[in-house]
Design an enzyme around this catalytic site. Structure first.
Site, PDB file in Angstrom:
ATOM      1  N   CYS A   1      -0.357  11.032  -4.681  1.00  0.00           N
ATOM      2  CA  CYS A   1       0.931  11.053  -3.973  1.00  0.00           C
ATOM      3  C   CYS A   1       0.961  12.206  -2.976  1.00  0.00           C
ATOM      4  O   CYS A   1       0.255  12.173  -1.983  1.00  0.00           O
ATOM      5  CB  CYS A   1       2.070  11.126  -4.987  1.00  0.00           C
ATOM      6  SG  CYS A   1       3.660  10.633  -4.313  1.00  0.00           S
TER       7      CYS A   1
ATOM      8  N   HIS B   1       0.905   6.644  -9.203  1.00  0.00           N
ATOM      9  CA  HIS B   1       0.783   7.757 -10.153  1.00  0.00           C
ATOM     10  C   HIS B   1       0.094   7.305 -11.440  1.00  0.00           C
ATOM     11  O   HIS B   1       0.775   6.916 -12.389  1.00  0.00           O
ATOM     12  CB  HIS B   1       2.167   8.294 -10.506  1.00  0.00           C
ATOM     13  CG  HIS B   1       2.810   9.091  -9.417  1.00  0.00           C
ATOM     14  ND1 HIS B   1       2.567  10.433  -9.250  1.00  0.00           N
ATOM     15  CD2 HIS B   1       3.688   8.735  -8.446  1.00  0.00           C
ATOM     16  CE1 HIS B   1       3.279  10.881  -8.215  1.00  0.00           C
ATOM     17  NE2 HIS B   1       3.957   9.874  -7.703  1.00  0.00           N
TER      18      HIS B   1
ATOM     19  N   GLU C   1      -1.063   9.103 -13.714  1.00  0.00           N
ATOM     20  CA  GLU C   1      -0.680   9.964 -14.845  1.00  0.00           C
ATOM     21  C   GLU C   1       0.625   9.484 -15.489  1.00  0.00           C
ATOM     22  O   GLU C   1       0.954   9.889 -16.597  1.00  0.00           O
ATOM     23  CB  GLU C   1      -0.578  11.424 -14.387  1.00  0.00           C
ATOM     24  CG  GLU C   1       0.707  11.827 -13.675  1.00  0.00           C
ATOM     25  CD  GLU C   1       0.762  11.426 -12.199  1.00  0.00           C
ATOM     26  OE1 GLU C   1      -0.087  10.617 -11.764  1.00  0.00           O
ATOM     27  OE2 GLU C   1       1.667  11.915 -11.482  1.00  0.00           O
TER      28      GLU C   1
END
Lengths: 234, 763
Positions: A86, A203, A205
């Protein structure tokens, strides 16, 4: 394996990245403050998401002048593995480690929801745990994720297989409906020519634990851990 | 040393004198400051002399409705505020409860109605900023925000402008700081045409021992102003927020502050680091009434005094007077009380985060709020009367005639309806009050911090508590139309619906923060609404054992004399003991039994059906039986605890048909068909679209149906199998003895998800 997560003023996914690496993957991970000049000797450097310097001027445009970015450039030049997520992707583009740029989403709105991305090549340090063509469900949350590059660069990225992730529908089809921000060629993530620096807007994560609804992002961290283990042996 | 020079020859500090250029204190000036002649006389009594212009400004802010709660305090005292799990009740920056395993949850709701009505983007943005600061100044890391929004009809381009601006403002600010939005509500009714209601709630988590309070104790400790510089923005915002809006309110735009989420993020990290460092005694946001309220409230809470020299406050522009510096509401500023001798350590922590800190004053033991300008006294006020002495009033409250007539109107002409119920249903579902809120929360980061277990779009937002098996569920609720037509009932429903939402997710309701949004309390029909709503809340919160740990009061929500609907927004938090059991609102598997808990009734009053289909605000809101609500919550928790349910969903606005549709349509998933048959001998309008309280739609594996029934029986909760979950992409069928809704579920989904984007983007 050792990883560092760079914290810029305004980073807000640094903690999330640290948690996944440390708690889910068991990797020795620490934060490194943007004013530092020495990365140490990590196996992986993560530039996390957020709004470094408030994204003032342009996302990533100020962060690239942080002292640590010089160290990241040297590290990447030596073949070190760098992952930009990002805002981290935006910084990598601004710093010249990846080609192209990320513009405002074509909706002109911040967009936050799950997207589907197709793994275009599993032949990278970041994606070996996936199947080629596998469709992942991963969240995005950005206002400036609309990837653009000049036609020659796009052509080169495609020809060299450096488009690693592409937005698609759930079924893996390109075209209307899958692309959330207007990115050229539905690009969600790219890798540099040497294959050691990857940037992506979604994302992973945030999709690495079942309790959060998807574990499709886990494969990226598994790929990296496996890669670094091999690199250490070699 | 600041203030040391003011001692004179043992004769005490010299009395402040007017500064050159200060206006004369006249009855007109007093009235312009929102103070009555009686209140002014009280001020003169406390001071023993005429106030200076600076002192008048300070009193005006602290004795405003916003800071002093002058018209609501007597009612607020009735609210239940205690329970064994409450660590901090009302009176601090935020309430705090124990959530087990050594963790505490700080949470609070606050309004930003007036600023958002004139400058929606900045109004909403700074609302988020303020509520984050209220939570992190308790020592907690903010982990979620919610927004409760009430607007006029979307047909108005002005309303669309306000709605769009508020969503962008709240989104940009929260997204940048990196706090996920976990839900809230958006409500549209012409009752909010000129005066939108923008309430924002924040939750933060900390270790219990990390709690810190907004206190200024320790004679000689240093006051430091931290963060952004003080400018001329927002001067007298607290007083502005305590007045009605008028035709010329756009001219008040300079009173709206401008937010900088990047500085906020730095301030957040720096504040948490400061609190953990042990170098500081107390910390407080410079929110409404800026330096004045932060310094005087911190002194008031600890029974100490403060002395501040305005010449030491970092300012954005030269020439600012003490009056302006004291009353500025520039954003992203904090007042910190530092242990004497640790100023340099504090400065270093702040420098790391690229923030400024200036020593501006000291804690004293004289119980006075003293202000100097370059050593010269400009204000000298006893602190306690300033913070606690605001006169409080009980006003006359009489129900308005017009409302009574609306409530008692004859609804028979609308109760029938033997036409095309499918068309009615689809039209109703497209109402902005019932359609999917995805257009809103797609603009909010909902997944940052990797703790969001249930994102916006369900009954409640759910967060995991790292390092434990627990989750926190949170919701905000208030249906303004109910509270307008019958304030006490409306408030009871708001509390009951909030608790039902939490129970549907599998959470035990624990505590409440409330935001009382009302019109001008000096009008008897408004004070009546306020009183009845608070009394309703008292009753429901006591019965549900959900004490109120704090909140906010926003009065004078009127534009050109037209008040908003009374809107007592409930923010409620609950605990899920084991996240393995967390339950979602959406149906899951084909063949599952669809079960109604609670009873259908023949009630149509105050419904969205009447508003959307017949443009009527009228009738009696649905009856709410709080005991029945309580046992419904308990039955839901018992069923979820035993793992019997596949889904659970509150049945509220739009009635049973809309609740069923919501469960069939989960965002990002394939929609499923359903087949439901209702045996109740009721007119189909009330049966399909009536908003009877005390109901939930659940689903379960047919093999578990009997066990679920027995549990419901044990609690005395009506439990009826009404249908079956169908296939992905199947038909949505709801029928009664004499009516039927039937549509392709994908068509229903297109209406449900498409309604808001069509209104907002296709212009």
């Amino acid at each position: 394996m050792r990883a560092v997560v760079v914290t810029f003023p305004g980073s807000n996914c640094d903690y999330d990245c640290l948690q996944v690496l440390r708690k889910v993957m068991g990797v020795d991970t620490r934060f490194i403050w943007h004013r530092e000049r020495d990365l140490g000797d990590p196996d992986l450097v993560v530039l996390p998401g957020g709004f470094s310097y408030g994204d003032y001027l342009r996302a990533g445009a100020i962060a690239r002048f942080s002292p640590i970015v010089e160290a990241v450039k040297r590290y990447a030049g030596r073949g070190g593995i760098v992952l930009g997520i990002c805002n981290g992707f935006q910084i990598l583009c601004e710093a010249g480690l990846l080609p192209g740029a990320l513009r405002r989403n074509n909706s002109l709105k911040f967009r936050s929801h799950d997207v589907h991305v197709r793994v275009e090549t599993k032949d990278t340090a970041f994606t070996r745990a996936y199947r080629a063509g596998q469709v992942l469900r991963i969240p995005i949350a950005h206002a400036e994720g609309n990837y653009i590059a000049d036609p020659a660069t796009l052509e080169r990225l495609e020809a060299e297989g450096r488009v690693v992730f592409r937005y698609t529908t759930r079924e893996g089809a390109r075209g209307e409906g899958g692309n959330p921000n207007g990115s050229a060629n539905d690009i969600a993530g790219i890798v540099n020519a040497a294959g050691n620096v990857l940037g992506l807007m979604p994302h992973p994560e945030r999709a690495a634990e079942g309790v959060l609804g998807s574990t499709d992002g886990l494969g990226m961290f598994e790929s990296l851990v496996a890669h670094c283990a091999r690199a250490r042996v070699a | 040393m600041i203030g040391a020079a003011s001692g004179g020859n043992g004769s005490g500090p010299a009395a402040p004198e007017p500064r050159p250029g200060d206006p004369e204190i006249t009855p007109e000036l007093v009235a312009d400051h929102g103070l009555t002649p009686e209140e002014y006389n009280k001020i003169v009594g406390h001071l023993g002399r005429t106030p200076t212009f600076t002192e008048l400004g300070v009193f005006s802010a602290m004795w405003s409705e916003h800071c002093g709660y002058k018209n609501s305090k007597r009612l607020l005292r009735l609210l239940p505020t205690e329970a064994p799990w409450v660590i901090q009740g009302p009176g601090e920056n935020a309430g705090v409860i124990d959530i087990g395993d050594g963790y505490a949850l700080a949470f609070k709701i606050e309004s930003h109605n007036h600023p958002s009505a004139v400058e929606p983007y900045q109004g909403a943005a700074t609302g988020i900023g303020g509520i984050l600061r209220d939570v992190f100044t308790m020592g907690a890391r903010p982990v979620a925000v919610l927004d409760s929004l009430h607007f006029g009809d979307l047909d108005s381009s002005r309303v669309r402008y306000l709605f769009d601006g508020v969503v962008r403002g709240a989104g940009d600010y929260g997204n940048c700081v990196g706090i996920p939005n976990l839900g809230g509500e958006a409500y549209f009714d012409r009752g909010y045409e000129g005066n939108p209601i923008i309430n924002v709630m924040c939750l933060g988590i900390m270790k219990r021992e990390q709690l810190i309070r907004g206190e200024a104790h320790g004679d000689g400790n240093t006051l430091m102003a931290v963060g952004a510089r003080t400018g001329r923005d927002g001067i007298h915002g607290a007083t502005f927020a305590s007045e009605e809006l008028g035709e010329d309110s756009d001219a008040s735009r300079p009173q709206v502050q401008v937010g900088d989420p990047f500085t906020e993020k730095l301030l957040l990290e720096a504040s948490l680091e400061l609190i953990r460092s042990g170098h500081i005694v107390g910390i407080q946001d410079m929110g409404a009434a800026g330096i004045t309220s932060s310094a005087s409230e911190m002194a008031g809470r600890s029974g100490s005094g403060v002395v501040i020299d305005t010449a030491l406050v970092p300012v954005r522009e030269p020439g600012m007077t003490p009056y302006e510096i004291l009353l500025s509401e520039s954003q992203e500023r904090m007042m910190v009380v530092v242990h004497r001798g640790r100023e340099e350590e504090v400065r270093q922590i702040l420098a790391k985060w690229e923030l400024e800190a200036a020593e501006v004053g000291q804690v004293t033991s004289d119980g006075r709020f003293r202000i100097l300008e370059d050593g010269r006294p400009v204000a000298d006020i006893p602190a306690l009367p300033l913070t606690e002495g605001c006169p409080t009033y009980e006003r006359e409250g009489i129900e308005g005639e017009e409302v009574r007539a609306q409530r008692e109107m004859d609804l028979t002409p609308y109760a029938g309806g033997d036409g095309d119920r499918t068309a009615d249903f689809l039209r109703l579902l497209a109402s902005p009050n019932l359609a999917s809120r995805r257009w809103i929360h797609d603009q909010y980061d909902t997944t940052v911090r990797t703790a969001s277990v249930i994102q916006p779009g369900g009954d409640a937002g759910v967060l995991r508590v790292r390092g434990t098996r627990r989750g926190i569920a949170v919701t905000t609720d208030c249906s303004g139309r109910y509270t307008y037509l019958e304030p006490g009932t409306g408030a009871r429903i708001a509390v009951a619906e909030a608790a039902r939402n939490l129970a549907c997710a599998g959470a035990l309701p624990m505590a409440v923060t409330n935001n009382l949004n009302f019109g001008n309390p000096l009008k008897p029909h408004i004070y009546y609404q306020l009183r009845e709503a608070v009394l309703g809340m008292v009753e429901a919160c006591a019965l549900f054992e959900t004490p109120v740990t704090g909140g906010n009061v926003s009065l004078y929500n009127e534009t050109s004399g037209t008040p908003i609907y009374p809107t007592p927004v409930i923010g409620m938090v609950g605990i899920i003991e084991d996240l393995e059991r967390v339950t979602r609102h959406a149906f899951r598997d084909e063949g599952d039994a669809i079960v109604l808990l609670g009873r259908n009734t023949d009630e149509l009053g105050a419904s969205e059906y009447l508003y959307a289909m017949h443009d009527i605000v009228g009738g009696r809101p649905p009856r709410v039986d709080l005991l029945a609500e309580r046992v419904l919550q308990q039955a839901l928790l018992a069923m979820i605890g035993e793992g019997l349910l596949r889904s659970a969903h509150d049945c509220s606005e739009g009635g049973l048909a809309c609740a069923l549709a919501e469960s069939a349509l989960q965002e990002g998933e394939d929609p499923v068909g359903i087949r439901v048959r209702l045996a109740d001998p009721l007119p189909s309008t009330a049966l399909f679209f009536g908003e009877a309280q005390g109901r939930a739609v659940v689903s379960c594996d047919p093999a578990n149906l009997e066990r679920a029934r027995r549990l419901a029986d044990r609690y005395g909760v009506p439990c009826t199998k009404i249908g079956t979950v169908g296939a992905i992409g199947g038909s949505f069928i709801v029928e009664s003895a004499d009516a039927r809704i039937e549509a392709d579920i994908r068509e229903v989904g297109a209406v449900y998800f498409g309604a808001l984007p069509e209104r907002m983007d296709a212009q």
